[in-house]
Scaffold this motif. Structure first.
Motif, PDB file in Angstrom:
ATOM      1  N   THR A   1      33.243  29.808  51.018  1.00  0.00           N
ATOM      2  CA  THR A   1      33.337  31.138  51.535  1.00  0.00           C
ATOM      3  C   THR A   1      34.491  31.529  52.728  1.00  0.00           C
ATOM      4  OG1 THR A   1      31.237  31.486  51.218  1.00  0.00           O
ATOM      5  CG2 THR A   1      31.405  32.875  52.532  1.00  0.00           C
TER       6      THR A   1
ATOM      7  N   TYR B   1      44.185  40.193  42.657  1.00  0.00           N
ATOM      8  CA  TYR B   1      42.784  38.722  42.849  1.00  0.00           C
ATOM      9  C   TYR B   1      43.421  37.310  42.112  1.00  0.00           C
ATOM     10  CZ  TYR B   1      39.626  42.607  41.584  1.00  0.00           C
ATOM     11  OH  TYR B   1      38.965  43.544  41.629  1.00  0.00           O
TER      12      TYR B   1
ATOM     13  N   TYR C   1      38.265  28.763  39.217  1.00  0.00           N
ATOM     14  CA  TYR C   1      37.957  30.026  40.260  1.00  0.00           C
ATOM     15  C   TYR C   1      39.040  31.234  40.208  1.00  0.00           C
ATOM     16  CZ  TYR C   1      36.488  25.304  42.113  1.00  0.00           C
ATOM     17  OH  TYR C   1      37.239  24.274  42.273  1.00  0.00           O
ATOM     18  N   TRP C   2      37.985  32.522  40.474  1.00  0.00           N
ATOM     19  CA  TRP C   2      38.197  34.121  40.535  1.00  0.00           C
ATOM     20  C   TRP C   2      38.005  34.464  42.033  1.00  0.00           C
ATOM     21  CZ3 TRP C   2      42.231  36.057  37.602  1.00  0.00           C
ATOM     22  CH2 TRP C   2      42.605  36.161  36.583  1.00  0.00           C
ATOM     23  N   TYR C   3      38.690  34.718  42.740  1.00  0.00           N
ATOM     24  CA  TYR C   3      38.943  35.873  43.878  1.00  0.00           C
ATOM     25  C   TYR C   3      38.956  36.754  43.777  1.00  0.00           C
ATOM     26  CZ  TYR C   3      37.638  30.575  45.527  1.00  0.00           C
ATOM     27  OH  TYR C   3      36.829  29.728  45.691  1.00  0.00           O
ATOM     28  N   ARG C   4      38.499  37.957  44.673  1.00  0.00           N
ATOM     29  CA  ARG C   4      39.491  38.312  44.481  1.00  0.00           C
ATOM     30  C   ARG C   4      39.476  39.173  46.437  1.00  0.00           C
ATOM     31  NH1 ARG C   4      35.542  44.231  43.008  1.00  0.00           N
ATOM     32  NH2 ARG C   4      34.419  43.454  44.473  1.00  0.00           N
ATOM     33  N   GLN C   5      40.677  39.265  47.241  1.00  0.00           N
ATOM     34  CA  GLN C   5      41.003  40.106  48.215  1.00  0.00           C
ATOM     35  C   GLN C   5      41.222  41.402  48.589  1.00  0.00           C
ATOM     36  OE1 GLN C   5      44.424  38.070  49.840  1.00  0.00           O
ATOM     37  NE2 GLN C   5      43.838  37.972  51.525  1.00  0.00           N
TER      38      GLN C   5
ATOM     39  N   TYR D   1      33.204  30.669  38.506  1.00  0.00           N
ATOM     40  CA  TYR D   1      33.547  29.888  38.825  1.00  0.00           C
ATOM     41  C   TYR D   1      33.341  28.835  37.652  1.00  0.00           C
ATOM     42  CZ  TYR D   1      33.095  24.947  39.881  1.00  0.00           C
ATOM     43  OH  TYR D   1      32.501  22.988  40.143  1.00  0.00           O
TER      44      TYR D   1
ATOM     45  N   LEU E   1      39.125  36.655  51.291  1.00  0.00           N
ATOM     46  CA  LEU E   1      38.632  36.173  49.605  1.00  0.00           C
ATOM     47  C   LEU E   1      37.158  36.740  49.209  1.00  0.00           C
ATOM     48  CD1 LEU E   1      41.175  35.362  50.427  1.00  0.00           C
ATOM     49  CD2 LEU E   1      40.985  34.133  48.122  1.00  0.00           C
ATOM     50  N   GLU E   2      36.330  37.043  48.004  1.00  0.00           N
ATOM     51  CA  GLU E   2      35.387  36.905  47.901  1.00  0.00           C
ATOM     52  C   GLU E   2      34.729  35.926  46.608  1.00  0.00           C
ATOM     53  OE1 GLU E   2      33.759  41.087  47.343  1.00  0.00           O
ATOM     54  OE2 GLU E   2      35.970  41.578  47.527  1.00  0.00           O
ATOM     55  N   PHE E   3      34.298  35.566  46.667  1.00  0.00           N
ATOM     56  CA  PHE E   3      34.376  34.467  45.189  1.00  0.00           C
ATOM     57  C   PHE E   3      33.914  35.277  44.126  1.00  0.00           C
ATOM     58  CE2 PHE E   3      32.676  30.909  43.020  1.00  0.00           C
ATOM     59  CZ  PHE E   3      32.305  31.564  41.953  1.00  0.00           C
TER      60      PHE E   3
ATOM     61  N   LYS F   1      32.383  27.007  45.091  1.00  0.00           N
ATOM     62  CA  LYS F   1      32.308  29.053  46.115  1.00  0.00           C
ATOM     63  C   LYS F   1      32.917  28.807  47.359  1.00  0.00           C
ATOM     64  CE  LYS F   1      27.971  30.499  43.606  1.00  0.00           C
ATOM     65  NZ  LYS F   1      26.369  30.473  43.819  1.00  0.00           N
TER      66      LYS F   1
END
Lengths: 114, 114
Positions: free
Chosen positions: B103, A90, A33-37, A48, A43-45, B101
């Motif tokens: 949240t 990220y 998974y990659w998320y952005r903060q 995936y 964190l934003e998804f 995913k």
């Protein structure tokens, strides 16, 4: 054992340049998974990957963002024509496939777009 | 779609006193819920998870959380705060199929007063 690793740890780039961020998941983890903060936010998804299935790209904010994964190993997140609003940490995470499995997070890459 | 609301952006407690971090969720399905902790300059770590078994969930470092469906809440508690508990805490809800995913809430920064 080794955890999730990410490189670089910090990246400063000029607006308009392309950047590549790398994630090495835990060996044996099929999901990535990659998320952005963003600063001061949760964190934003982003995206995936699960095994050889088509990735879930529903969180990518624009077509400037893309990601690839080689089999069940390393993944690269690419941001083209970076903008200042892309500045964030990220985070990459990996987990086993089945059931409700804990996601193990890497330390993140701090991206600053000047 | 699912969402998470962390009711306090910042909580300060004295060492040795109880900790309460509040979280409310919204989802159209039976969710799985998590609390993650992020210490300064360290990666995210899972504190505990609720997966529709016991409604009172015990986690690491003396933390626990209670799932209350009628109140759509999943508050995090600890009887006695320790200096090492100072960190950012995130309440997290899963996607409809379990692990993918996630949240995240916007986080609660916990400060411990000596």
């Amino acid at each position: 054992g080794a955890g999730v690793s990410q490189s670089p740890s910090n990246k400063v780039t000029e607006k308009g340049k392309d950047v590549e961020l790398r994630c090495d998941p835990i060996s044996g983890h099929t999901a990535l998974y990659w998320y952005r903060q963003r600063l001061g936010q949760g964190l934003e998804f982003l995206i995936y990957f699960q095994g050889n299935s088509a990735p879930d790209k529903s969180g990518l904010p624009s077509d400037r963002f893309s990601a690839e994964r080689t089999g069940e190993s390393v993944s690269t997140l690419t941001i083209q024509r970076t903008q200042q609003e892309d500045s964030a940490v990220y985070l990459c995470a990996s987990s086993y496939r089945d059931g409700l499995r804990e996601q193990y997070f890497g330390p993140g890459t701090r991206l600053t777009v000047t | 779609a699912q969402s998470v609301t962390q009711l306090d952006s910042h909580v300060s407690v004295s060492e040795g006193t109880p900790v309460l971090l509040r979280c409310n969720y919204s989802s159209s399905y039976s969710p799985s819920l998590f609390w993650y902790v992020q210490h300064p300059n360290k990666g995210l770590q899972l504190l505990l998870k609720y997966t529709s078994a016991a409604t009172l969930v015990k986690g690491i470092n003396g933390f626990e959380a209670e799932f209350k469906k009628s109140e759509t809440s999943f508050h995090l508690t600890k009887p006695s705060a320790h200096m090492s508990d100072a960190a950012e805490y995130f309440c997290v809800v899963s996607g409809p199929f379990g692990n993918e995913k996630l949240t995240f809430g916007t986080g609660t920064r916990l400060t411990i007063i000596p």
